[in-house]
Enzyme design. Structure first.
Site, PDB file in Angstrom:
ATOM      1  N   HIS A  19      15.380   0.979  -3.809  1.00  0.00           N
ATOM      2  CA  HIS A  19      15.456   2.264  -3.105  1.00  0.00           C
ATOM      3  C   HIS A  19      16.586   2.216  -2.068  1.00  0.00           C
ATOM      4  O   HIS A  19      17.005   1.129  -1.661  1.00  0.00           O
ATOM      5  CB  HIS A  19      14.149   2.531  -2.338  1.00  0.00           C
ATOM      6  CG  HIS A  19      12.975   2.843  -3.192  1.00  0.00           C
ATOM      7  ND1 HIS A  19      11.798   2.134  -3.118  1.00  0.00           N
ATOM      8  CD2 HIS A  19      12.751   3.809  -4.120  1.00  0.00           C
ATOM      9  CE1 HIS A  19      10.913   2.647  -3.964  1.00  0.00           C
ATOM     10  NE2 HIS A  19      11.469   3.659  -4.587  1.00  0.00           N
ATOM     11  N   CYS A  57       7.885   0.508   3.276  1.00  0.00           N
ATOM     12  CA  CYS A  57       7.057   1.081   2.188  1.00  0.00           C
ATOM     13  C   CYS A  57       5.576   1.023   2.474  1.00  0.00           C
ATOM     14  O   CYS A  57       4.805   1.734   1.843  1.00  0.00           O
ATOM     15  CB  CYS A  57       7.253   0.421   0.846  1.00  0.00           C
ATOM     16  SG  CYS A  57       8.381  -0.850   0.675  1.00  0.00           S
TER      17      CYS A  57
HETATM   18  C1  CIR Z   1       7.466  -0.593  -6.960  1.00  0.00           C
HETATM   19  O1  CIR Z   1       8.271  -1.189  -7.697  1.00  0.00           O
HETATM   20  O2  CIR Z   1       7.271   0.614  -7.035  1.00  0.00           O
HETATM   21  C2  CIR Z   1       6.683  -1.417  -5.959  1.00  0.00           C
HETATM   22  N1  CIR Z   1       6.381  -2.688  -6.534  1.00  0.00           N
HETATM   23  C3  CIR Z   1       7.450  -1.582  -4.682  1.00  0.00           C
HETATM   24  C4  CIR Z   1       7.671  -0.291  -3.950  1.00  0.00           C
HETATM   25  C5  CIR Z   1       8.496  -0.452  -2.734  1.00  0.00           C
HETATM   26  N2  CIR Z   1       8.621   0.770  -2.034  1.00  0.00           N
HETATM   27  C6  CIR Z   1       9.589   1.048  -1.160  1.00  0.00           C
HETATM   28  O3  CIR Z   1      10.551   0.286  -1.016  1.00  0.00           O
HETATM   29  N3  CIR Z   1       9.528   2.208  -0.519  1.00  0.00           N
END
Ligand code: CIR
Length: 259
Positions: free
Chosen positions: A166, A253
């Site tokens: 992201h 996150c």
């Molecule tokens: C994913 O790949 O969606 C999760 N394992 C990690 C999400 C991380 N989210 C973020 O950086 N906002």
């Protein structure tokens, strides 16, 4: 304080099966992930944030990453549309919490074919919001988001995300025009007007920090970034993130932050 409230969700046992597109460091340990999450909540609380903790959701391994299925501002909220099938339902599951806090405010939603995840949304000052066009957030999602933000006088600028998950995996805003940058965002023309705090090689993970306005929360074990922040006048609070980093999760996150 830059925000006074936060929503988090306790990791489920299934967190060990969270999506791992980048880290490739093995599976998280559930008990350790719980402890790290507990420390995260304790740190926010210590810094004066009122934290609401939602119940774990066993069917959704990545549901502790609440930043992705919603984007919250002080005056409105947007339920997003996560790109990956295993995360799609998180949008419905975060909605009741958003409705609780935004009962007298407008709540919008991103709809297919638009996809957008909150990790790609980085508000800075002056009603400007950078949104990453990434493997998770597409042009249609950004177009929808831009129209919603415009209703509240906010301008959206799109930034390509090529090497990380992201936008906020590669850069986070610390306030006062200071932008922590790593990898593809170091000296990027997209951010040329910012005072760039360049993360040293090998410490890219620690670019993802949270400025509470009452101290910066950062991942433990990154002396270069700690020094950079301290030299720039920030007090740092370190949290061990070893288990979330194994499934590409950063500090931001794990919470939705608002007033
Ligand atoms: C994913 O790949 O969606 C999760 N394992 C990690 C999400 C991380 N989210 C973020 O950086 N906002």
């Amino acid at each position: 304080m830059l925000f006074t409230k936060a929503i988090v969700r306790t990791p489920a046992k299934s967190v060990i099966n969270g999506i791992d597109d980048y880290a490739n460091e093995g599976k998280p340990d559930y008990q350790l992930a719980l402890k790290e999450h507990h420390d995260y909540v304790a740190t926010l609380t210590k810094l004066g944030v009122a934290v609401t903790t939602l119940k774990p959701l066993e069917d959704y391994p990545d549901s502790c990453f609440v930043e992705d299925p919603a984007v919250v501002f002080d005056d409105f909220a947007v339920i997003t549309n996560p790109a990956r099938s295993t995360r799609q339902k998180e949008r419905e599951l975060i909605r009741p919490a958003i409705e609780h806090f935004y009962a007298d405010k407008q709540i919008f939603a991103i709809t297919s074919p638009g996809t957008l995840e909150g990790g790609d949304v980085m508000p800075v000052d002056n009603d400007l919001i950078y949104v990453g066009r990434s493997a998770r957030t597409n042009r249609a999602g950004i177009d929808q988001f831009t129209k919603i933000a415009a209703k509240f006088g906010k301008t959206v600028k799109m930034v390509p995300v090529k090497q990380v998950l992201h936008l906020k995996t590669g850069t986070t805003y610390m306030g006062n025009n200071k932008l922590l940058v790593s990898g593809e965002y170091i000296d990027s023309p997209y951010f040329k007007d910012f005072d760039q705090l360049r993360v040293p090689a090998g410490e890219d993970y620690a670019v993802n920090c949270i400025n509470t306005g009452n101290g910066v929360i950062m991942p433990a074990g990154f002396p270069g970034v700690k020094g950079l922040l301290t030299d720039n006048g920030f007090t740092t609070h370190e949290i061990n993130m070893s288990e979330f980093s194994k499934i590409d999760g950063g500090l931001t996150c794990l919470s939705l932050r608002f007033n």
